[in-house]
Design a protein around this motif. Structure first.
Motif, PDB file in Angstrom:
ATOM      1  N   GLU A  63     113.298  11.131 -59.108  1.00 35.02           N
ATOM      2  CA  GLU A  63     113.982  12.360 -58.698  1.00 35.02           C
ATOM      3  C   GLU A  63     113.455  13.623 -59.374  1.00 35.02           C
ATOM      4  OE1 GLU A  63     118.207  11.774 -58.798  1.00 35.02           O
ATOM      5  OE2 GLU A  63     118.074   9.922 -57.652  1.00 35.02           O
ATOM      6  N   LEU A  64     112.192  13.620 -59.756  1.00 30.54           N
ATOM      7  CA  LEU A  64     111.556  14.834 -60.250  1.00 30.54           C
ATOM      8  C   LEU A  64     110.953  15.578 -59.061  1.00 30.54           C
ATOM      9  CD1 LEU A  64     109.871  13.296 -63.376  1.00 30.54           C
ATOM     10  CD2 LEU A  64     111.701  14.965 -63.382  1.00 30.54           C
ATOM     11  N   ARG A  65     110.993  16.885 -59.105  1.00 28.09           N
ATOM     12  CA  ARG A  65     110.453  17.688 -58.006  1.00 28.09           C
ATOM     13  C   ARG A  65     108.932  17.704 -58.087  1.00 28.09           C
ATOM     14  NH1 ARG A  65     113.183  23.287 -57.939  1.00 28.09           N
ATOM     15  NH2 ARG A  65     111.940  23.422 -56.060  1.00 28.09           N
ATOM     16  N   VAL A  66     108.302  17.414 -56.969  1.00 26.84           N
ATOM     17  CA  VAL A  66     106.839  17.399 -56.890  1.00 26.84           C
ATOM     18  C   VAL A  66     106.412  18.146 -55.633  1.00 26.84           C
ATOM     19  CG1 VAL A  66     106.618  15.214 -58.149  1.00 26.84           C
ATOM     20  CG2 VAL A  66     106.816  15.183 -55.663  1.00 26.84           C
ATOM     21  N   PRO A  67     105.196  18.689 -55.618  1.00 26.76           N
ATOM     22  CA  PRO A  67     104.725  19.365 -54.406  1.00 26.76           C
ATOM     23  C   PRO A  67     104.547  18.379 -53.258  1.00 26.76           C
ATOM     24  CG  PRO A  67     103.286  19.810 -56.293  1.00 26.76           C
ATOM     25  CD  PRO A  67     104.248  18.745 -56.705  1.00 26.76           C
ATOM     26  N   ARG A  68     104.851  18.836 -52.049  1.00 27.15           N
ATOM     27  CA  ARG A  68     104.613  18.011 -50.869  1.00 27.15           C
ATOM     28  C   ARG A  68     103.115  17.923 -50.632  1.00 27.15           C
ATOM     29  NH1 ARG A  68     106.647  18.929 -44.688  1.00 27.15           N
ATOM     30  NH2 ARG A  68     104.484  18.969 -44.142  1.00 27.15           N
ATOM     31  N   GLY A  69     102.620  16.720 -50.366  1.00 30.57           N
ATOM     32  CA  GLY A  69     101.182  16.576 -50.178  1.00 30.57           C
ATOM     33  C   GLY A  69     100.799  15.296 -49.474  1.00 30.57           C
ATOM     34  N   PHE A  70      99.505  15.181 -49.222  1.00 28.82           N
ATOM     35  CA  PHE A  70      98.920  14.011 -48.574  1.00 28.82           C
ATOM     36  C   PHE A  70      97.642  13.641 -49.299  1.00 28.82           C
ATOM     37  CE2 PHE A  70     101.356  13.192 -44.790  1.00 28.82           C
ATOM     38  CZ  PHE A  70     102.067  14.372 -44.612  1.00 28.82           C
ATOM     39  N   CYS A  71      97.244  12.405 -49.125  1.00 32.19           N
ATOM     40  CA  CYS A  71      96.057  11.879 -49.779  1.00 32.19           C
ATOM     41  C   CYS A  71      95.179  11.195 -48.740  1.00 32.19           C
ATOM     42  CB  CYS A  71      96.481  10.890 -50.854  1.00 32.19           C
ATOM     43  SG  CYS A  71      95.124  10.116 -51.714  1.00 32.19           S
ATOM     44  N   GLY A  72      93.881  11.365 -48.856  1.00 32.78           N
ATOM     45  CA  GLY A  72      92.948  10.689 -47.977  1.00 32.78           C
ATOM     46  C   GLY A  72      91.658  11.467 -47.841  1.00 32.78           C
ATOM     47  N   PRO A  73      90.794  11.038 -46.931  1.00 31.28           N
ATOM     48  CA  PRO A  73      89.579  11.808 -46.665  1.00 31.28           C
ATOM     49  C   PRO A  73      89.957  13.148 -46.022  1.00 31.28           C
ATOM     50  CG  PRO A  73      89.750   9.965 -45.141  1.00 31.28           C
ATOM     51  CD  PRO A  73      90.879   9.828 -46.125  1.00 31.28           C
ATOM     52  N   LEU A  74      89.046  14.090 -46.045  1.00 32.28           N
ATOM     53  CA  LEU A  74      89.335  15.423 -45.508  1.00 32.28           C
ATOM     54  C   LEU A  74      89.782  15.367 -44.056  1.00 32.28           C
ATOM     55  CD1 LEU A  74      86.467  17.516 -47.115  1.00 32.28           C
ATOM     56  CD2 LEU A  74      88.873  17.449 -47.763  1.00 32.28           C
ATOM     57  N   SER A  75      89.245  14.447 -43.273  1.00 28.02           N
ATOM     58  CA  SER A  75      89.627  14.347 -41.859  1.00 28.02           C
ATOM     59  C   SER A  75      91.114  14.025 -41.711  1.00 28.02           C
ATOM     60  CB  SER A  75      88.783  13.297 -41.145  1.00 28.02           C
ATOM     61  OG  SER A  75      88.901  12.044 -41.797  1.00 28.02           O
ATOM     62  N   LYS A  76      91.676  13.212 -42.602  1.00 22.32           N
ATOM     63  CA  LYS A  76      93.108  12.896 -42.562  1.00 22.32           C
ATOM     64  C   LYS A  76      93.937  14.115 -42.967  1.00 22.32           C
ATOM     65  CE  LYS A  76      96.613   9.806 -44.428  1.00 22.32           C
ATOM     66  NZ  LYS A  76      96.919   8.746 -45.384  1.00 22.32           N
ATOM     67  N   LEU A  77      93.462  14.853 -43.961  1.00 24.82           N
ATOM     68  CA  LEU A  77      94.189  16.040 -44.393  1.00 24.82           C
ATOM     69  C   LEU A  77      94.199  17.109 -43.310  1.00 24.82           C
ATOM     70  CD1 LEU A  77      93.016  16.248 -48.096  1.00 24.82           C
ATOM     71  CD2 LEU A  77      95.238  15.541 -47.252  1.00 24.82           C
ATOM     72  N   CYS A  78      93.124  17.192 -42.514  1.00 27.01           N
ATOM     73  CA  CYS A  78      93.088  18.159 -41.400  1.00 27.01           C
ATOM     74  C   CYS A  78      94.205  17.873 -40.402  1.00 27.01           C
ATOM     75  CB  CYS A  78      91.738  18.110 -40.691  1.00 27.01           C
ATOM     76  SG  CYS A  78      90.476  19.090 -41.510  1.00 27.01           S
ATOM     77  N   ALA A  79      94.567  16.611 -40.246  1.00 26.14           N
ATOM     78  CA  ALA A  79      95.601  16.226 -39.286  1.00 26.14           C
ATOM     79  C   ALA A  79      97.004  16.234 -39.895  1.00 26.14           C
ATOM     80  CB  ALA A  79      95.288  14.839 -38.738  1.00 26.14           C
ATOM     81  N   SER A  80      97.124  16.517 -41.183  1.00 27.04           N
ATOM     82  CA  SER A  80      98.440  16.471 -41.828  1.00 27.04           C
ATOM     83  C   SER A  80      99.250  17.729 -41.497  1.00 27.04           C
ATOM     84  CB  SER A  80      98.274  16.343 -43.345  1.00 27.04           C
ATOM     85  OG  SER A  80      97.840  17.573 -43.895  1.00 27.04           O
ATOM     86  N   PRO A  81     100.587  17.642 -41.603  1.00 26.29           N
ATOM     87  CA  PRO A  81     101.441  18.796 -41.299  1.00 26.29           C
ATOM     88  C   PRO A  81     101.677  19.718 -42.494  1.00 26.29           C
ATOM     89  CG  PRO A  81     102.804  16.885 -41.665  1.00 26.29           C
ATOM     90  CD  PRO A  81     101.363  16.418 -41.796  1.00 26.29           C
ATOM     91  N   LEU A  82     100.747  19.780 -43.429  1.00 26.56           N
ATOM     92  CA  LEU A  82     100.926  20.642 -44.593  1.00 26.56           C
ATOM     93  C   LEU A  82     100.954  22.109 -44.171  1.00 26.56           C
ATOM     94  CD1 LEU A  82      98.482  19.013 -47.190  1.00 26.56           C
ATOM     95  CD2 LEU A  82     100.964  18.863 -47.142  1.00 26.56           C
ATOM     96  N   HIS A  83     101.759  22.893 -44.880  1.00 24.62           N
ATOM     97  CA  HIS A  83     101.818  24.335 -44.656  1.00 24.62           C
ATOM     98  C   HIS A  83     100.861  25.015 -45.633  1.00 24.62           C
ATOM     99  CE1 HIS A  83     105.755  22.964 -43.070  1.00 24.62           C
ATOM    100  NE2 HIS A  83     105.425  23.807 -42.107  1.00 24.62           N
ATOM    101  N   TYR A  84     100.103  25.951 -45.126  1.00 20.47           N
ATOM    102  CA  TYR A  84      99.114  26.646 -45.952  1.00 20.47           C
ATOM    103  C   TYR A  84      99.726  27.853 -46.631  1.00 20.47           C
ATOM    104  CZ  TYR A  84      95.570  23.591 -44.156  1.00 20.47           C
ATOM    105  OH  TYR A  84      94.832  22.479 -43.876  1.00 20.47           O
ATOM    106  N   PRO A  85      99.161  28.235 -47.791  1.00 24.39           N
ATOM    107  CA  PRO A  85      97.962  27.712 -48.442  1.00 24.39           C
ATOM    108  C   PRO A  85      98.222  26.345 -49.087  1.00 24.39           C
ATOM    109  CG  PRO A  85      98.920  29.456 -49.780  1.00 24.39           C
ATOM    110  CD  PRO A  85      99.732  29.380 -48.520  1.00 24.39           C
ATOM    111  N   ILE A  86      97.119  25.603 -49.291  1.00 25.31           N
ATOM    112  CA  ILE A  86      97.210  24.307 -49.961  1.00 25.31           C
ATOM    113  C   ILE A  86      96.252  24.278 -51.147  1.00 25.31           C
ATOM    114  CG2 ILE A  86      97.882  23.069 -47.868  1.00 25.31           C
ATOM    115  CD1 ILE A  86      95.046  21.819 -47.872  1.00 25.31           C
ATOM    116  N   VAL A  87      96.600  23.448 -52.107  1.00 28.30           N
ATOM    117  CA  VAL A  87      95.717  23.159 -53.231  1.00 28.30           C
ATOM    118  C   VAL A  87      95.030  21.839 -52.903  1.00 28.30           C
ATOM    119  CG1 VAL A  87      95.590  22.667 -55.703  1.00 28.30           C
ATOM    120  CG2 VAL A  87      97.244  24.347 -54.842  1.00 28.30           C
ATOM    121  N   LEU A  88      93.716  21.832 -52.974  1.00 29.65           N
ATOM    122  CA  LEU A  88      92.942  20.632 -52.668  1.00 29.65           C
ATOM    123  C   LEU A  88      92.220  20.193 -53.931  1.00 29.65           C
ATOM    124  CD1 LEU A  88      92.039  18.794 -50.275  1.00 29.65           C
ATOM    125  CD2 LEU A  88      89.999  20.223 -50.154  1.00 29.65           C
TER     126      LEU A  88
END
Length: 111
Positions: free
Chosen positions: A29-54
């Motif tokens: 229950e610690l607060r963490v940034p919303r994110g995804f992990c994988g190759p860049l092609s997977k991150l391109c398809a993710s619903p992250l809101h920009y800006p993002i830290v990569l």
């Protein structure tokens, strides 16, 4: 013949995987940034809101960490970086997180 005074291999594996650590912190229950992990092609398809830290999922010291302002920046980076290496055909694994304004913070782990 020496003895390592550090953690065991299970802890090292956990500590060297940003996504695994974030999942563990969130489970407690610690607060963490919303994110995804994988190759860049997977991150391109993710619903992250920009800006993002990569950043590399297994990186340290902020090496190869960047702030991307829009999805187009990620797509350009994908074209430049996502080439399989001749000796290691596995895709490079990245961690993309929605940018959270404020002071940058690192996490130290003790076991």
């Amino acid at each position: 013949g020496g003895k390592l005074l550090g953690p065991g291999p299970e802890f090292i594996a956990l500590a060297s995987d940003k996504t695994a650590i974030i999942d563990r912190l969130a489970a407690h229950e610690l607060r963490v940034p919303r994110g995804f992990c994988g190759p860049l092609s997977k991150l391109c398809a993710s619903p992250l809101h920009y800006p993002i830290v990569l950043k590399p999922n297994d990186g340290a010291g902020a090496i190869d960490t960047m702030l991307l302002q829009k999805k187009h920046d990620l797509m350009v980076l994908m074209l430049l970086r996502e080439k399989p290496l001749l000796l290691d055909p596995r895709p490079f694994i990245w961690r993309g997180e929605e940018f959270v304004p404020g002071k940058a913070a690192s996490v130290a782990l003790l076991c």
